[in-house]
Write an enzyme that holds these catalytic residues in place. Structure first.
Site, PDB file in Angstrom:
ATOM      1  N   ASP A  30      41.358  33.799  45.046  1.00 42.67           N
ATOM      2  CA  ASP A  30      42.250  34.953  45.052  1.00 42.67           C
ATOM      3  C   ASP A  30      42.888  35.077  43.670  1.00 42.67           C
ATOM      4  OD1 ASP A  30      44.067  32.878  44.910  1.00 42.67           O
ATOM      5  OD2 ASP A  30      45.383  33.677  46.470  1.00 42.67           O
ATOM      6  N   LYS A  38      35.951  36.172  50.426  1.00 42.44           N
ATOM      7  CA  LYS A  38      37.176  35.386  50.261  1.00 42.44           C
ATOM      8  C   LYS A  38      37.765  35.000  51.616  1.00 42.44           C
ATOM      9  CE  LYS A  38      41.135  37.225  49.216  1.00 42.44           C
ATOM     10  NZ  LYS A  38      42.224  37.954  48.517  1.00 42.44           N
TER      11      LYS A  38
END
Length: 240
Positions: free
Chosen positions: A154, A136
């Site tokens: 997220d 991420k």
């Protein structure tokens, strides 16, 4: 007599909005926020890596407060190493998991100096070698710092993707795969920011602000939140 093995059923992909509505959704988000960008403050790719790594289980506002003075004195891996782990720790004590994060900041800075000449690499595989940098974080850095068409999933993007029907999935990796597949090329660069900002300010976790949503007419979410400003008569609905 041996039984004929039952053929395995192919795993069906979760139904999405379809190309036309997907394009309409992104167009509406793009019109709503024409110049989306991260809300983390940073000076260069290196400070962005540090800021994003620090933002795990912390708010962008909290990270910005902690890094304001830190980045003024240490905006390169070399300067951060000179500051040392304890020096970093004194600046980020207001952030969750600060002890471990301080260790990671020093460790990733050392690796950047030792193997990358102090420069932040531009590939996901190289970025994820850095301590405290996962997929991420790498996707955020690639998108924000280098303009790559990556989408970091997220909690906000995961929620928006599932609620709207844009890219349903049970895990962040599944949602990322779906988003990569359904997002039109012209929207891929800004997709990450549009979705995260929409989730942060409109499609919030508990009570999404559906009455103020630019994609409400496209979204598949059934239990849309009514406008709190619109009062309902105690006598019940009026007739035609």
């Amino acid at each position: 007599m041996a039984k004929t093995p039952t053929p395995r059923k192919k795993k069906r992909r979760s139904p999405t909005l379809g190309p036309e509505k997907t394009a309409q959704l992104y167009a509406a988000l793009a019109e709503d926020r024409p110049a989306p960008k991260t809300e983390l403050d940073y000076h260069n790719p290196y400070t962005l890596v540090v800021a994003v790594a620090l933002s795990a289980q912390a708010t962008d506002v909290g990270v910005n407060k902690a890094t304001k003075k830190l980045f003024e004195i240490a905006d390169t891996p070399q300067k951060m190493l000179e500051l040392g782990e304890e020096g970093v720790a004194t600046h980020i004590k207001t952030i969750g998991l600060w002890r471990n994060k301080a260790k990671n900041v020093i460790a990733l800075s050392q690796l950047l100096v030792d193997e990358f000449g102090g420069k932040v690499p531009e590939t996901r595989d190289e970025l994820t070698r850095l301590p405290g940098v996962g997929r991420k974080t790498a996707n955020v850095v690639l998108n924000e710092a280098f303009g790559h068409e990556t989408i970091a999933v997220d909690t906000h993007i995961f929620r928006v993707s599932n609620r709207t029907g844009l890219a349903p999935g049970k895990t962040p990796d599944e949602v990322e795969e779906q988003l990569e597949r359904v997002t039109p090329p012209e929207f891929k660069k800004g997709a990450h920011h549009w979705l995260i900002l929409h989730g942060r300010y409109t499609c919030v976790a508990r009570k999404p602000k559906c009455w103020d949503c630019v994609i409400a007419d496209i979204c598949k979410f059934k239990d849309k939140t009514p406008d709190p400003a619109r009062k309902t008569s105690s006598l019940g609905p009026k007739g035609p």
